[in-house]
Design a protein around this motif. Structure first.
Motif, PDB file in Angstrom:
ATOM      1  N   LYS A  46       0.846  -1.190   0.000  1.00 28.57           N
ATOM      2  CA  LYS A  46       0.000   0.000   0.000  1.00 28.57           C
ATOM      3  C   LYS A  46       0.881   1.239   0.000  1.00 28.57           C
ATOM      4  CE  LYS A  46      -3.797  -2.290   2.271  1.00 28.57           C
ATOM      5  NZ  LYS A  46      -4.947  -2.287   1.489  1.00 28.57           N
ATOM      6  N   GLY A  47       0.302   2.319  -0.445  1.00 30.10           N
ATOM      7  CA  GLY A  47       1.065   3.550  -0.493  1.00 30.10           C
ATOM      8  C   GLY A  47       0.161   4.748  -0.626  1.00 30.10           C
ATOM      9  N   GLY A  48       0.706   5.776  -1.250  1.00 32.32           N
ATOM     10  CA  GLY A  48      -0.064   6.993  -1.434  1.00 32.32           C
ATOM     11  C   GLY A  48       0.521   7.883  -2.500  1.00 32.32           C
ATOM     12  N   ILE A  49      -0.307   8.807  -2.942  1.00 32.29           N
ATOM     13  CA  ILE A  49       0.099   9.811  -3.930  1.00 32.29           C
ATOM     14  C   ILE A  49      -0.244  11.160  -3.327  1.00 32.29           C
ATOM     15  CG2 ILE A  49      -0.315  10.761  -6.223  1.00 32.29           C
ATOM     16  CD1 ILE A  49      -1.121   7.907  -7.109  1.00 32.29           C
ATOM     17  N   SER A  50       0.716  12.088  -3.391  1.00 31.59           N
ATOM     18  CA  SER A  50       0.452  13.410  -2.832  1.00 31.59           C
ATOM     19  C   SER A  50       1.108  14.491  -3.670  1.00 31.59           C
ATOM     20  CB  SER A  50       0.956  13.496  -1.389  1.00 31.59           C
ATOM     21  OG  SER A  50       2.356  13.384  -1.340  1.00 31.59           O
ATOM     22  N   GLN A  51       0.640  15.704  -3.436  1.00 27.76           N
ATOM     23  CA  GLN A  51       1.273  16.883  -4.036  1.00 27.76           C
ATOM     24  C   GLN A  51       2.642  17.004  -3.398  1.00 27.76           C
ATOM     25  OE1 GLN A  51      -0.259  18.977  -6.292  1.00 27.76           O
ATOM     26  NE2 GLN A  51       1.511  20.290  -6.492  1.00 27.76           N
ATOM     27  N   GLY A  52       3.684  16.968  -4.218  1.00 27.41           N
ATOM     28  CA  GLY A  52       5.034  17.021  -3.678  1.00 27.41           C
ATOM     29  C   GLY A  52       5.311  18.323  -2.951  1.00 27.41           C
ATOM     30  N   PRO A  53       5.814  18.242  -1.719  1.00 33.40           N
ATOM     31  CA  PRO A  53       6.141  19.440  -0.944  1.00 33.40           C
ATOM     32  C   PRO A  53       7.449  20.064  -1.434  1.00 33.40           C
ATOM     33  CG  PRO A  53       6.789  17.496   0.263  1.00 33.40           C
ATOM     34  CD  PRO A  53       6.110  17.009  -0.996  1.00 33.40           C
ATOM     35  N   PRO A  54       7.724  21.294  -1.027  1.00 31.27           N
ATOM     36  CA  PRO A  54       8.949  21.961  -1.472  1.00 31.27           C
ATOM     37  C   PRO A  54      10.225  21.189  -1.159  1.00 31.27           C
ATOM     38  CG  PRO A  54       7.506  23.531  -0.369  1.00 31.27           C
ATOM     39  CD  PRO A  54       6.894  22.161  -0.196  1.00 31.27           C
ATOM     40  N   ASP A  55      10.235  20.423  -0.046  1.00 32.90           N
ATOM     41  CA  ASP A  55      11.454  19.704   0.308  1.00 32.90           C
ATOM     42  C   ASP A  55      11.608  18.386  -0.454  1.00 32.90           C
ATOM     43  OD1 ASP A  55       9.587  18.091   1.609  1.00 32.90           O
ATOM     44  OD2 ASP A  55      10.230  18.651   3.619  1.00 32.90           O
ATOM     45  N   TYR A  56      10.584  17.972  -1.199  1.00 30.93           N
ATOM     46  CA  TYR A  56      10.662  16.751  -2.009  1.00 30.93           C
ATOM     47  C   TYR A  56       9.577  16.839  -3.079  1.00 30.93           C
ATOM     48  CZ  TYR A  56      12.292  11.984  -2.769  1.00 30.93           C
ATOM     49  OH  TYR A  56      12.874  10.865  -3.291  1.00 30.93           O
ATOM     50  N   PRO A  57       9.762  17.706  -4.081  1.00 28.39           N
ATOM     51  CA  PRO A  57       8.682  18.023  -5.023  1.00 28.39           C
ATOM     52  C   PRO A  57       8.212  16.869  -5.895  1.00 28.39           C
ATOM     53  CG  PRO A  57      10.720  19.073  -5.691  1.00 28.39           C
ATOM     54  CD  PRO A  57      10.976  18.454  -4.363  1.00 28.39           C
ATOM     55  N   HIS A  58       9.092  15.950  -6.282  1.00 30.59           N
ATOM     56  CA  HIS A  58       8.676  14.773  -7.035  1.00 30.59           C
ATOM     57  C   HIS A  58       9.651  13.646  -6.765  1.00 30.59           C
ATOM     58  CE1 HIS A  58       9.475  18.193  -9.883  1.00 30.59           C
ATOM     59  NE2 HIS A  58      10.662  17.718  -9.733  1.00 30.59           N
ATOM     60  N   GLY A  59       9.104  12.465  -6.832  1.00 33.14           N
ATOM     61  CA  GLY A  59       9.913  11.285  -6.583  1.00 33.14           C
ATOM     62  C   GLY A  59       9.164  10.302  -5.719  1.00 33.14           C
ATOM     63  N   THR A  60       9.829   9.203  -5.425  1.00 33.99           N
ATOM     64  CA  THR A  60       9.235   8.138  -4.629  1.00 33.99           C
ATOM     65  C   THR A  60       9.999   8.001  -3.326  1.00 33.99           C
ATOM     66  OG1 THR A  60       8.652   6.960  -6.653  1.00 33.99           O
ATOM     67  CG2 THR A  60       8.640   5.691  -4.621  1.00 33.99           C
ATOM     68  N   ARG A  61       9.253   7.909  -2.251  1.00 36.87           N
ATOM     69  CA  ARG A  61       9.859   7.668  -0.944  1.00 36.87           C
ATOM     70  C   ARG A  61       9.304   6.363  -0.392  1.00 36.87           C
ATOM     71  NH1 ARG A  61       9.764  13.639   1.899  1.00 36.87           N
ATOM     72  NH2 ARG A  61       7.625  13.749   1.204  1.00 36.87           N
ATOM     73  N   LEU A  62      10.189   5.520   0.104  1.00 37.33           N
ATOM     74  CA  LEU A  62       9.755   4.338   0.835  1.00 37.33           C
ATOM     75  C   LEU A  62       9.283   4.777   2.211  1.00 37.33           C
ATOM     76  CD1 LEU A  62      12.615   1.799   0.080  1.00 37.33           C
ATOM     77  CD2 LEU A  62      10.359   1.926  -0.979  1.00 37.33           C
ATOM     78  N   GLN A  63       8.308   4.073   2.741  1.00 44.16           N
ATOM     79  CA  GLN A  63       7.871   4.285   4.116  1.00 44.16           C
ATOM     80  C   GLN A  63       8.380   3.091   4.916  1.00 44.16           C
ATOM     81  OE1 GLN A  63       6.533   7.070   5.002  1.00 44.16           O
ATOM     82  NE2 GLN A  63       6.102   7.850   2.967  1.00 44.16           N
ATOM     83  N   ILE A  64       9.210   3.367   5.910  1.00 41.57           N
ATOM     84  CA  ILE A  64       9.863   2.319   6.694  1.00 41.57           C
ATOM     85  C   ILE A  64       9.367   2.388   8.131  1.00 41.57           C
ATOM     86  CG2 ILE A  64      12.080   1.416   7.496  1.00 41.57           C
ATOM     87  CD1 ILE A  64      13.319   2.811   4.985  1.00 41.57           C
ATOM     88  N   GLU A  65       8.818   1.264   8.612  1.00 43.14           N
ATOM     89  CA  GLU A  65       8.335   1.200   9.987  1.00 43.14           C
ATOM     90  C   GLU A  65       9.496   0.863  10.921  1.00 43.14           C
ATOM     91  OE1 GLU A  65       5.046  -1.051  12.784  1.00 43.14           O
ATOM     92  OE2 GLU A  65       5.214  -1.619  10.686  1.00 43.14           O
ATOM     93  N   VAL A  66       9.597   1.612  12.006  1.00 42.22           N
ATOM     94  CA  VAL A  66      10.645   1.397  13.003  1.00 42.22           C
ATOM     95  C   VAL A  66      10.002   1.290  14.383  1.00 42.22           C
ATOM     96  CG1 VAL A  66      12.427   2.593  11.648  1.00 42.22           C
ATOM     97  CG2 VAL A  66      11.022   3.900  13.245  1.00 42.22           C
ATOM     98  N   ASP A  67      10.730   0.643  15.307  1.00 41.83           N
ATOM     99  CA  ASP A  67      10.225   0.510  16.672  1.00 41.83           C
ATOM    100  C   ASP A  67      10.266   1.836  17.420  1.00 41.83           C
ATOM    101  OD1 ASP A  67       9.723  -2.225  16.398  1.00 41.83           O
ATOM    102  OD2 ASP A  67      11.754  -2.753  17.041  1.00 41.83           O
TER     103      ASP A  67
END
Length: 111
Positions: A45-66
């Motif tokens: 699962k994931g998501g699509i969003s309007q890229g913010p100024p600090d990361y305007p386009h691209g793919t980011r992995l979401q990593i779960e941590v303890d």
């Protein structure tokens, strides 16, 4: 160990991106909530969003941590840049980092 639990696609035209992935791959894309559209790919699962100024386009992995605080500290120690410090949401904490090679990621700690 951090495990990949999702992805985030950032675009300057999030609506067009949502239509593309839905039409081409059959992904179920939800209506925007806080500018973020949840995506069900039938797998990860994931998501699509309007890229913010600090990361305007691209793919980011979401990593779960303890522990998001410990993960941020370790990442900084190894050369990562924190672009958005720990934020609190209803069910989780989230932070955005860039690794030493320029790749973006989100860290998530569930409550």
């Amino acid at each position: 160990m951090g495990k990949v639990i999702g992805f985030e696609l950032n675009s300057q035209d999030a609506e067009k991106a949502a239509q593309f992935y839905s039409n081409v791959f059959g992904w179920n894309v939800a209506e925007p909530r806080w500018g973020y559209r949840e995506v069900d790919t039938g797998g990860i699962k994931g998501g699509i969003s309007q890229g913010p100024p600090d990361y305007p386009h691209g793919t980011r992995l979401q990593i779960e941590v303890d522990s998001i605080d410990e993960a941020i500290s370790r990442a900084r120690d190894h050369g990562a840049l924190v672009v958005r410090d720990k934020m609190e949401f209803d069910d989780f904490y989230l932070a955005y980092l860039v690794d030493p090679t320029g790749l973006g990621m989100g860290l998530i700690e569930k409550k």
